[in-house]
Motif scaffolding. Structure first.
Motif, PDB file in Angstrom:
ATOM      1  N   ALA A 128       0.825  -1.209   0.000  1.00  0.00           N
ATOM      2  CA  ALA A 128       0.000   0.000   0.000  1.00  0.00           C
ATOM      3  C   ALA A 128       0.858   1.256   0.000  1.00  0.00           C
ATOM      4  CB  ALA A 128      -0.939  -0.020   1.203  1.00  0.00           C
ATOM      5  N   SER A 129       2.012   1.199   0.689  1.00  0.00           N
ATOM      6  CA  SER A 129       2.897   2.365   0.727  1.00  0.00           C
ATOM      7  C   SER A 129       4.335   1.901   0.946  1.00  0.00           C
ATOM      8  CB  SER A 129       2.497   3.322   1.856  1.00  0.00           C
ATOM      9  OG  SER A 129       2.735   2.726   3.128  1.00  0.00           O
ATOM     10  N   LYS A 130       5.245   2.775   0.628  1.00  0.00           N
ATOM     11  CA  LYS A 130       6.665   2.491   0.829  1.00  0.00           C
ATOM     12  C   LYS A 130       6.960   2.309   2.308  1.00  0.00           C
ATOM     13  CE  LYS A 130      11.230   4.593   0.124  1.00  0.00           C
ATOM     14  NZ  LYS A 130      11.949   5.770  -0.443  1.00  0.00           N
ATOM     15  N   GLU A 131       6.289   3.103   3.146  1.00  0.00           N
ATOM     16  CA  GLU A 131       6.525   3.029   4.589  1.00  0.00           C
ATOM     17  C   GLU A 131       6.097   1.676   5.148  1.00  0.00           C
ATOM     18  OE1 GLU A 131       6.809   6.923   3.136  1.00  0.00           O
ATOM     19  OE2 GLU A 131       5.047   5.591   3.024  1.00  0.00           O
ATOM     20  N   ASP A 132       4.942   1.182   4.704  1.00  0.00           N
ATOM     21  CA  ASP A 132       4.472  -0.134   5.167  1.00  0.00           C
ATOM     22  C   ASP A 132       5.459  -1.226   4.780  1.00  0.00           C
ATOM     23  OD1 ASP A 132       2.241   1.064   6.186  1.00  0.00           O
ATOM     24  OD2 ASP A 132       0.903   0.452   4.556  1.00  0.00           O
ATOM     25  N   ASN A 133       5.961  -1.110   3.575  1.00  0.00           N
ATOM     26  CA  ASN A 133       6.921  -2.110   3.095  1.00  0.00           C
ATOM     27  C   ASN A 133       8.206  -2.087   3.925  1.00  0.00           C
ATOM     28  OD1 ASN A 133       9.492  -2.404   1.081  1.00  0.00           O
ATOM     29  ND2 ASN A 133       7.947  -3.965   0.659  1.00  0.00           N
ATOM     30  N   MET A 134       8.740  -0.907   4.147  1.00  0.00           N
ATOM     31  CA  MET A 134       9.998  -0.781   4.894  1.00  0.00           C
ATOM     32  C   MET A 134       9.839  -1.252   6.335  1.00  0.00           C
ATOM     33  SD  MET A 134      11.374   2.893   3.421  1.00  0.00           S
ATOM     34  CE  MET A 134      12.827   2.877   4.465  1.00  0.00           C
ATOM     35  N   ARG A 135       8.678  -0.978   6.921  1.00  0.00           N
ATOM     36  CA  ARG A 135       8.432  -1.410   8.301  1.00  0.00           C
ATOM     37  C   ARG A 135       8.425  -2.930   8.406  1.00  0.00           C
ATOM     38  NH1 ARG A 135       3.727   0.511   8.744  1.00  0.00           N
ATOM     39  NH2 ARG A 135       4.451   2.644   9.044  1.00  0.00           N
ATOM     40  N   LEU A 136       7.731  -3.583   7.456  1.00  0.00           N
ATOM     41  CA  LEU A 136       7.652  -5.042   7.476  1.00  0.00           C
ATOM     42  C   LEU A 136       9.023  -5.660   7.209  1.00  0.00           C
ATOM     43  CD1 LEU A 136       6.057  -7.692   7.538  1.00  0.00           C
ATOM     44  CD2 LEU A 136       5.636  -7.399   5.093  1.00  0.00           C
ATOM     45  N   VAL A 137       9.745  -5.108   6.250  1.00  0.00           N
ATOM     46  CA  VAL A 137      11.076  -5.635   5.936  1.00  0.00           C
ATOM     47  C   VAL A 137      11.981  -5.550   7.155  1.00  0.00           C
ATOM     48  CG1 VAL A 137      13.167  -5.244   4.578  1.00  0.00           C
ATOM     49  CG2 VAL A 137      10.920  -5.162   3.472  1.00  0.00           C
ATOM     50  N   LYS A 138      11.932  -4.443   7.863  1.00  0.00           N
ATOM     51  CA  LYS A 138      12.773  -4.260   9.049  1.00  0.00           C
ATOM     52  C   LYS A 138      12.411  -5.274  10.126  1.00  0.00           C
ATOM     53  CE  LYS A 138      14.211  -0.781  12.435  1.00  0.00           C
ATOM     54  NZ  LYS A 138      14.054   0.623  12.893  1.00  0.00           N
ATOM     55  N   GLU A 139      11.099  -5.498  10.347  1.00  0.00           N
ATOM     56  CA  GLU A 139      10.670  -6.464  11.355  1.00  0.00           C
ATOM     57  C   GLU A 139      11.148  -7.872  11.003  1.00  0.00           C
ATOM     58  OE1 GLU A 139       6.457  -5.896  11.305  1.00  0.00           O
ATOM     59  OE2 GLU A 139       6.494  -4.596  13.073  1.00  0.00           O
ATOM     60  N   LEU A 140      11.022  -8.221   9.727  1.00  0.00           N
ATOM     61  CA  LEU A 140      11.414  -9.565   9.302  1.00  0.00           C
ATOM     62  C   LEU A 140      12.924  -9.764   9.389  1.00  0.00           C
ATOM     63  CD1 LEU A 140       9.047  -9.955   6.221  1.00  0.00           C
ATOM     64  CD2 LEU A 140       8.952 -11.292   8.327  1.00  0.00           C
ATOM     65  N   MET A 141      13.695  -8.773   8.976  1.00  0.00           N
ATOM     66  CA  MET A 141      15.153  -8.916   8.989  1.00  0.00           C
ATOM     67  C   MET A 141      15.696  -9.010  10.411  1.00  0.00           C
ATOM     68  SD  MET A 141      15.759  -9.110   5.813  1.00  0.00           S
ATOM     69  CE  MET A 141      17.531  -8.982   5.686  1.00  0.00           C
ATOM     70  N   ASN A 142      14.984  -8.429  11.382  1.00  0.00           N
ATOM     71  CA  ASN A 142      15.425  -8.471  12.771  1.00  0.00           C
ATOM     72  C   ASN A 142      14.786  -9.603  13.573  1.00  0.00           C
ATOM     73  OD1 ASN A 142      17.051  -6.194  12.473  1.00  0.00           O
ATOM     74  ND2 ASN A 142      15.364  -4.802  12.944  1.00  0.00           N
ATOM     75  N   PHE A 143      13.893 -10.327  12.932  1.00  0.00           N
ATOM     76  CA  PHE A 143      13.085 -11.311  13.659  1.00  0.00           C
ATOM     77  C   PHE A 143      13.931 -12.443  14.235  1.00  0.00           C
ATOM     78  CE2 PHE A 143      10.055 -14.852  14.021  1.00  0.00           C
ATOM     79  CZ  PHE A 143       9.089 -14.238  14.793  1.00  0.00           C
ATOM     80  N   ASN A 144      14.868 -12.968  13.464  1.00  0.00           N
ATOM     81  CA  ASN A 144      15.703 -14.067  13.942  1.00  0.00           C
ATOM     82  C   ASN A 144      16.462 -13.685  15.206  1.00  0.00           C
ATOM     83  OD1 ASN A 144      15.685 -16.636  12.852  1.00  0.00           O
ATOM     84  ND2 ASN A 144      16.771 -16.020  10.994  1.00  0.00           N
TER      85      ASN A 144
END
Length: 245
Positions: A128-144
């Protein structure tokens, strides 16, 4: 060459040509293309292929029929059904959009957090937006890292393995995200909520993506598109047999 039956040839050289070489080969057997059986025609295309074929070709209707398979999202035309060599099959199919397929939604495809994060980053256009994408990517990359750190801390404080894993999943997993993506080829862009489900086995974390909304939309699109095609075929007034399978 047979000297007892000489053949004479008149050869005209191109203007300005004073010398040329003529090679004559005699074959032991006739040089003819062998006669082969006709090839049965089989074509697979988009869902409108059957109607297009019927609009542009003459067929023998009494030996033709159409099969409708809603589960596999196909409409199949069979022509010359009793003639092995001249039998013709035209398949029209509804296909999922390649980008929708790539996410592996509702397929059981397993993602690691890092791979899902990188994939989402490269497919920002469907968010939906660049911000939503960046937020999800950051959460996933830090999840491990969050999972491993929480497990280690919890194990030191509380030896209950099951409780620790459940607590980690509930506190760190991105529960859902929204995509704007076409579900089928040639179809409109749909707004879908994608739910994430995590599985933790020791330090190994994996995700699967589910969307009940995508399933419902696919059902609606499938029936709507197939019904529209069948209506168009019937409007040709050919009287061809249509069978639902």
């Amino acid at each position: 060459m047979n000297n007892n039956n000489e053949n004479k040839f008149n050869i005209t050289l191109a203007p300005g040509t004073e010398k040329a070489e003529l090679i004559i080969r005699q074959l032991d057997e006739p040089n003819e293309v062998p006669v082969k059986a006709p090839l049965a025609l089989s074509i697979s295309g988009v869902i409108g292929s059957v109607k297009t074929f019927l609009e542009t070709r003459d067929i023998y209707v009494p030996e033709s029929h159409i099969l409708v398979d809603r589960e596999n999202m196909t409409i199949t035309l069979i022509v010359n059904e009793n003639n092995y060599y001249e039998k013709c099959q035209i398949v029209g199919k509804i296909e999922a959009h390649p980008s929708f397929q790539a996410f592996g939604i509702n397929t059981g495809k397993v993602w690691t957090p890092a791979k899902l994060g990188l994939f989402c980053k490269m497919n920002r256009a469907f968010f939906a937006s660049k911000e939503d994408n960046m937020r999800l990517v950051k959460e996933l990359m830090n999840f491990n890292g969050k999972v491993n750190s929480s497990i280690e801390t919890s194990l030191r404080e509380n030896g209950s393995k099951t409780d620790n894993f459940e607590q980690v999943v509930e506190s760190n997993i991105p529960a859902a995200f929204t995509l704007k993506i076409p579900i089928i080829k040639g179809g409109p862009v749909e707004t879908l909520e994608i739910e994430t489900f995590a599985d933790i086995d020791g330090r190994d974390v994996s995700f699967t993506l589910l969307s009940p909304g995508a399933n419902q939309t696919m059902e609606e699109i499938r029936n709507e598109v197939i019904d529209k095609e069948l209506e168009g075929i019937r409007s040709l007034n050919l009287g061809i047999t249509i069978i639902e399978v």
